[in-house]
Scaffold this motif. Sequence first.
Motif, PDB file in Angstrom:
ATOM      1  N   PRO A 176       0.834  -1.213   0.091  1.00  0.00           N
ATOM      2  CA  PRO A 176      -0.118  -0.246   0.188  1.00  0.00           C
ATOM      3  C   PRO A 176       1.053   1.253  -0.101  1.00  0.00           C
ATOM      4  CG  PRO A 176       0.003  -0.926   2.190  1.00  0.00           C
ATOM      5  CD  PRO A 176       1.252  -1.725   1.118  1.00  0.00           C
ATOM      6  N   GLU A 177       0.517   2.434  -0.600  1.00  0.00           N
ATOM      7  CA  GLU A 177       0.866   3.819  -0.583  1.00  0.00           C
ATOM      8  C   GLU A 177       0.636   3.808   0.888  1.00  0.00           C
ATOM      9  OE1 GLU A 177      -0.004   6.127  -3.747  1.00  0.00           O
ATOM     10  OE2 GLU A 177      -0.775   4.534  -5.016  1.00  0.00           O
ATOM     11  N   LYS A 178       1.699   4.920   1.056  1.00  0.00           N
ATOM     12  CA  LYS A 178       1.917   5.772   2.354  1.00  0.00           C
ATOM     13  C   LYS A 178       1.945   7.839   1.437  1.00  0.00           C
ATOM     14  CE  LYS A 178       4.330   2.783   5.351  1.00  0.00           C
ATOM     15  NZ  LYS A 178       5.072   2.381   6.192  1.00  0.00           N
ATOM     16  N   GLY A 179       1.090   8.153   2.490  1.00  0.00           N
ATOM     17  CA  GLY A 179       1.129   9.740   2.198  1.00  0.00           C
ATOM     18  C   GLY A 179       1.140  10.353   3.723  1.00  0.00           C
ATOM     19  N   LEU A 180       1.690  11.911   3.321  1.00  0.00           N
ATOM     20  CA  LEU A 180       1.649  12.814   4.318  1.00  0.00           C
ATOM     21  C   LEU A 180      -0.103  12.815   4.927  1.00  0.00           C
ATOM     22  CD1 LEU A 180       3.967  15.290   3.042  1.00  0.00           C
ATOM     23  CD2 LEU A 180       3.789  13.694   5.226  1.00  0.00           C
ATOM     24  N   TRP A 181      -0.440  13.275   5.530  1.00  0.00           N
ATOM     25  CA  TRP A 181      -1.753  13.464   6.357  1.00  0.00           C
ATOM     26  C   TRP A 181      -1.643  14.799   6.468  1.00  0.00           C
ATOM     27  CZ3 TRP A 181      -6.249  11.485   7.110  1.00  0.00           C
ATOM     28  CH2 TRP A 181      -7.489  11.953   7.802  1.00  0.00           C
ATOM     29  N   MET A 182      -3.235  15.705   5.147  1.00  0.00           N
ATOM     30  CA  MET A 182      -3.165  16.363   5.091  1.00  0.00           C
ATOM     31  C   MET A 182      -4.030  17.307   6.198  1.00  0.00           C
ATOM     32  SD  MET A 182      -1.690  16.627   2.532  1.00  0.00           S
ATOM     33  CE  MET A 182      -1.599  18.264   1.154  1.00  0.00           C
ATOM     34  N   GLY A 183      -3.946  16.689   7.283  1.00  0.00           N
ATOM     35  CA  GLY A 183      -4.864  17.539   8.705  1.00  0.00           C
ATOM     36  C   GLY A 183      -4.320  17.915   9.210  1.00  0.00           C
ATOM     37  N   ASP A 184      -4.044  18.379  10.266  1.00  0.00           N
ATOM     38  CA  ASP A 184      -3.310  18.773  11.396  1.00  0.00           C
ATOM     39  C   ASP A 184      -1.789  18.056  11.861  1.00  0.00           C
ATOM     40  OD1 ASP A 184      -4.883  16.835  12.092  1.00  0.00           O
ATOM     41  OD2 ASP A 184      -5.284  17.904  14.103  1.00  0.00           O
ATOM     42  N   TYR A 185      -1.609  18.256  11.011  1.00  0.00           N
ATOM     43  CA  TYR A 185      -0.191  17.115  11.315  1.00  0.00           C
ATOM     44  C   TYR A 185       0.526  17.457  12.579  1.00  0.00           C
ATOM     45  CZ  TYR A 185       4.044  14.445   9.563  1.00  0.00           C
ATOM     46  OH  TYR A 185       5.438  14.096   9.755  1.00  0.00           O
ATOM     47  N   ASP A 186       1.348  17.173  12.679  1.00  0.00           N
ATOM     48  CA  ASP A 186       2.502  16.999  14.260  1.00  0.00           C
ATOM     49  C   ASP A 186       3.618  16.100  13.639  1.00  0.00           C
ATOM     50  OD1 ASP A 186       3.743  17.338  16.159  1.00  0.00           O
ATOM     51  OD2 ASP A 186       2.005  16.025  17.745  1.00  0.00           O
ATOM     52  N   GLU A 187       4.834  17.615  13.880  1.00  0.00           N
ATOM     53  CA  GLU A 187       6.056  17.045  13.427  1.00  0.00           C
ATOM     54  C   GLU A 187       6.730  16.140  14.693  1.00  0.00           C
ATOM     55  OE1 GLU A 187       7.693  18.137  10.965  1.00  0.00           O
ATOM     56  OE2 GLU A 187       5.991  19.272   9.960  1.00  0.00           O
ATOM     57  N   GLY A 188       5.514  16.149  15.176  1.00  0.00           N
ATOM     58  CA  GLY A 188       6.194  14.957  16.779  1.00  0.00           C
ATOM     59  C   GLY A 188       6.514  13.422  16.428  1.00  0.00           C
ATOM     60  N   ASN A 189       5.039  13.239  15.631  1.00  0.00           N
ATOM     61  CA  ASN A 189       4.699  11.776  15.320  1.00  0.00           C
ATOM     62  C   ASN A 189       4.542  11.182  13.907  1.00  0.00           C
ATOM     63  OD1 ASN A 189       2.286  12.581  13.879  1.00  0.00           O
ATOM     64  ND2 ASN A 189       1.102  12.982  15.800  1.00  0.00           N
ATOM     65  N   GLY A 190       4.414  10.213  13.774  1.00  0.00           N
ATOM     66  CA  GLY A 190       4.771   9.871  12.002  1.00  0.00           C
ATOM     67  C   GLY A 190       3.318   9.653  12.103  1.00  0.00           C
ATOM     68  N   SER A 191       2.751  11.043  12.010  1.00  0.00           N
ATOM     69  CA  SER A 191       0.885  10.494  11.848  1.00  0.00           C
ATOM     70  C   SER A 191       0.845  10.842  10.061  1.00  0.00           C
ATOM     71  CB  SER A 191       0.866  12.251  11.821  1.00  0.00           C
ATOM     72  OG  SER A 191      -0.734  12.216  11.514  1.00  0.00           O
ATOM     73  N   TYR A 192       0.208   9.853   9.568  1.00  0.00           N
ATOM     74  CA  TYR A 192       0.618   9.380   8.195  1.00  0.00           C
ATOM     75  C   TYR A 192      -0.541   9.351   6.798  1.00  0.00           C
ATOM     76  CZ  TYR A 192       1.878   4.573   8.259  1.00  0.00           C
ATOM     77  OH  TYR A 192       1.813   3.063   8.377  1.00  0.00           O
ATOM     78  N   THR A 193      -1.130   8.650   6.033  1.00  0.00           N
ATOM     79  CA  THR A 193      -2.509   8.197   5.709  1.00  0.00           C
ATOM     80  C   THR A 193      -1.632   6.862   4.626  1.00  0.00           C
ATOM     81  OG1 THR A 193      -3.194  10.417   4.813  1.00  0.00           O
ATOM     82  CG2 THR A 193      -4.257   8.434   3.568  1.00  0.00           C
ATOM     83  N   LEU A 194      -1.952   5.958   4.803  1.00  0.00           N
ATOM     84  CA  LEU A 194      -2.436   5.101   4.873  1.00  0.00           C
ATOM     85  C   LEU A 194      -2.861   4.277   3.644  1.00  0.00           C
ATOM     86  CD1 LEU A 194       0.007   2.042   4.776  1.00  0.00           C
ATOM     87  CD2 LEU A 194      -2.130   1.541   6.139  1.00  0.00           C
ATOM     88  N   LYS A 195      -3.167   3.816   2.163  1.00  0.00           N
ATOM     89  CA  LYS A 195      -3.804   3.939   1.395  1.00  0.00           C
ATOM     90  C   LYS A 195      -4.920   2.482   1.368  1.00  0.00           C
ATOM     91  CE  LYS A 195      -3.352   7.841  -1.551  1.00  0.00           C
ATOM     92  NZ  LYS A 195      -3.861   8.859  -1.281  1.00  0.00           N
TER      93      LYS A 195
END
Length: 153
Positions: free
Chosen positions: A48-67
């Motif tokens: 699956p592809e991973k992408g940046l989360w376009m919401g309230d992204y926090d630099e301190g964690n690994g928040s991302y979108t998983l297709k």
Amino acid sequence: MNRLKLNEGGQPVHLDDLETLQDNDKRSMRLLLDALTGGAAAFLLKRPEKGLWMGDYDEGNGSYTLKGGTLVVDGEFLEWPETRVVTQTAESPTYLCVRETETDSRTFEDGQQRNCMVTKEVYATGDPTGAEKSYELDSLPVLADLMKAAMGA
């Protein structure tokens, strides 16, 4: 493999007949997948592809979108939708976890209510604590690679 013999004239259907149909389907798929994958218990249909989360992204964690994708476990195809995954850090692993629930409660002739369906679902998380089954996403093999290995290519 057991097969049902169908007859005309109002054939009675029993629970064992339905179980035979289900078991035959599952066993056939498992045998085919074992031959194609060399017996892998769990794998992805494709990475699956991973992408940046376009919401309230926090630099301190690994928040991302998983297709969305498909995890195959013991011959069963389990899909997950596109989802937001939050891990402790950007380098922390992501896990695909399998959750099984019983649903479709029905009232039987004896007055008892019983669930009549087992639903399996996959969810992605940074913390697999409490999951019945969990698999590290980046460690899961992909079907095409398993088939190449099984064919010696």
